[in-house]
Design an enzyme around this catalytic site. Structure first.
Site, PDB file in Angstrom:
ATOM      1  CE  LYS A  22      -2.202   3.552   2.098  1.00 59.82           C
ATOM      2  NZ  LYS A  22      -1.730   4.681   1.974  1.00 59.82           N
TER       3      LYS A  22
ATOM      4  CD  GLU B  96      11.845   4.593   9.125  1.00 58.32           C
ATOM      5  OE1 GLU B  96      11.792   6.116   9.687  1.00 58.32           O
ATOM      6  OE2 GLU B  96      12.065   4.735   7.593  1.00 58.32           O
TER       7      GLU B  96
ATOM      8  CB  CYS C   1      12.121   9.493   9.011  1.00 61.30           C
ATOM      9  SG  CYS C   1      13.093   8.097   8.026  1.00 61.30           S
TER      10      CYS C   1
ATOM     11  CD  GLU D 132       9.885  13.456  12.168  1.00 60.15           C
ATOM     12  OE1 GLU D 132      10.660  12.713  11.492  1.00 60.15           O
ATOM     13  OE2 GLU D 132       8.844  12.929  12.189  1.00 60.15           O
TER      14      GLU D 132
END
Length: 536
Positions: free
Chosen positions: A230, A305, A339, A436
């Site tokens: 996906k 992750e 990331c 973030e």
């Protein structure tokens, strides 16, 4: 346990009949994936590029199930937009639970034969896939720039990086070794076999439309697993092109299936299925937690992750040029949308002013623009929601006393462009330090002692990547060992490679991708005790 209204992406976006982060499903059958401005028709330049990609056979606009290109059962669709221009690049199916269940059945059936091939046979086909990815490097790079926005040179670099995982795991397929254990009784033999886990549900983000796929699918296929993929509904075209090349490489129908669309429905189908034995996901920590809870119902294996909050520590004894170059790479790659981006640049007081000055000059020279334009190093953010998030973080910092040294606002180009930004006098009370930003904003924090730097760096629930710049070898070891992170770069800002394990600690995830260790995530260990049939 269902995914409810949490979308499987780092940044929420409106989409056809997809639950956004806090809203109910849209009632319309097809909507734009971003907030205003509305999507535009393609320019002649874009039309020519799309026409060329279509002629190459790599611009696929349907899902892939059991080797067949298919539309959504209800005919629902998603518009794929170019984030630099707002142009509609393509329209793809908006799939959901029924299509995902079909893909799972296809993968489950294909697993019986794919897992029975010899390691050498799987290796040859995966290697052929690598060859085709490299042969079509230019087209794949163009697709990435069209739907994700990163500069073409950087997109081509992603193709090489993504393909490297396929090459590596084509080789690792032949190195899945078991063990013989010394027996405790003379009439027994003890063995350990390693076998593929089964059907894998792989959920990937938009920021690396190819590499996040190959890093998961490569080892899965090498081990003998089959996959329901996906990709992000924001960037499905690269995934579909990669899947087409997998078919051309001789990877059998059903081994790799691709569905995209209604993220919660697809996720719920993967979680509920007893035939799916593992979920691998790259994305936000919030969604990772939801997947962990949902996987409990069928006790699936998980690789996650998740989000990061990477510190980049610059000590007084660092080489200034090396520190600036490394911090620039760690912060501004993909316009800050990775990331492992340096989310906090923590600089010792003795070098702080010199670093801020040199860093500002380097950032000022970066060219912002459409990824297809010559010399551009900074593309757009993925969508309007991403720009608004960056704006809110910057305003929070200013309100709390930070100073903008460079940038700090939307770019004059409009659309989803934001100026490369440096902010000084940042404190740990600001959003820029705690979360973030996922954009081209570099916050500078000041510290006095090594111990203070370590405390600041570890003061987060995240633990993915960290960076250190120092010329003191003893300090590099001390600080590296003290940092609570899965990846540490010492005097280097680009640390990702297919031959090293990638993954985080704390709330940045579970498991590792890449390297020989990445194979273990897709293998089950089976202990066999063989008795002596002739004993009396």
């Amino acid at each position: 346990m269902t995914l409810g209204r949490i979308a499987l992406a780092r940044i929420p976006a409106t989409r056809c009949k997809i639950h956004s982060l806090f809203s109910a499903p849209h009632s319309s059958s097809s909507t734009n994936r971003t907030s205003p401005p509305l999507s535009r028709h393609m320019s002649m330049k874009s039309e020519n590029l799309v026409s060329k990609l279509t002629s190459s056979g790599l611009l696929k606009t349907q899902g892939l199930i059991d080797g067949k290109w298919v539309d959504a059962n209800d005919g629902d669709t998603i518009k794929v937009l170019n984030p630099a221009t707002g142009e509609v690049v393509a329209i793809v199916p908006c799939m959901g639970q029924s299509e995902t269940n079909n893909a799972i059945s296809s993968a489950y059936d294909a697993f019986r034969s794919w897992s029975k091939l010899t390691a050498s046979e799987r290796s040859q086909r995966i290697r052929k896939w690598y060859d085709l990815l490299i042969a079509h490097k230019e087209e794949l790079g163009q697709l990435i720039t069209l739907e994700q926005g990163k500069p073409l040179k950087e997109a081509m670099g992603e193709v090489s990086y993504g393909a490297s995982f396929i090459e590596f795991y084509a080789e690792e397929a032949k190195r899945v070794y078991g063990d013989i254990i010394p027996a405790t009784l003379g009439d027994r033999r003890l063995f350990v076999l390693k076998q593929p886990v089964g059907v894998v549900g792989a959920i990937t983000p938009w920021n690396f439309p190819l590499a996040m796929i190959t890093r998961k699918v490569g080892p899965a296929l090498a081990c003998g697993c089959t996959v329901v993929l996906k990709p992000s509904e924001l960037t499905p075209l690269t995934a579909l092109a990669a899947a087409e090349l997998a078919l051309q490489a001789g990877i059998p129908p059903g081994v790799l299936n691709v569905v995209m669309g209604k993220a919660p429905d697809i996720g719920d189908a993967l979680l509920a299925s007893h035939e799916v034995r593992k979920i691998t996901f790259t994305g936000s920590t919030a969604v990772g937690k939801k997947l962990m809870a949902g996987a409990a119902g069928t006790v699936k294996r998980l690789s996650l992750e998740l989000g990061g909050n990477a510190p980049c520590i610059v000590f007084d004894d660092a080489d200034l040029d090396v520190a600036v170059k490394g911090s620039l790479a760690a912060k501004f790659r993909n316009s800050g949308q990775t990331c492992v981006c340096a989310n906090r640049i923590i600089v010792q007081e003795g070098i702080y002013d010199k670093f801020a000055d040199s860093f500002s000059k380097a950032v000022q020279s970066m060219q912002v623009g459409d990824g297809f334009s010559e010399g551009v190093t900074q593309g757009p953010l993925i969508n309007e929601a991403a720009v608004q998030k960056v704006e809110s973080f910057v305003q929070d910092a200013i309100f709390k006393g930070a100073k903008v040294l460079l940038g700090g606002k939307r770019h004059s180009l409009g659309m989803n462009f934001y100026e490369p930004t440096i902010i000084s006098n940042v404190t740990e009370a600001m959003l820029l330090s705690r979360e973030e930003v996922f954009g081209p904003v570099a916050p500078l924090l000041r510290f006095k002692t090594e111990e203070e730097a370590i405390l600041m760096a570890n003061n987060t629930k995240a633990g993915l990547a960290a960076y250190i710049f120092t010329n003191n070898v003893q300090r590099s070891w001390r600080v590296t060992e003290a940092l609570e992170y899965g990846l540490v770069g010492v005097n280097e800002g680009l640390i990702s490679t297919e031959v090293a394990p990638f993954g985080g600690v704390k709330q940045s995830g579970l498991g590792r991708e890449g390297s020989k260790y990445g194979m273990d995530e897709y293998l089950e260990m089976k202990y066999v005790c063989l008795g002596d049939m002739n004993r009396k």
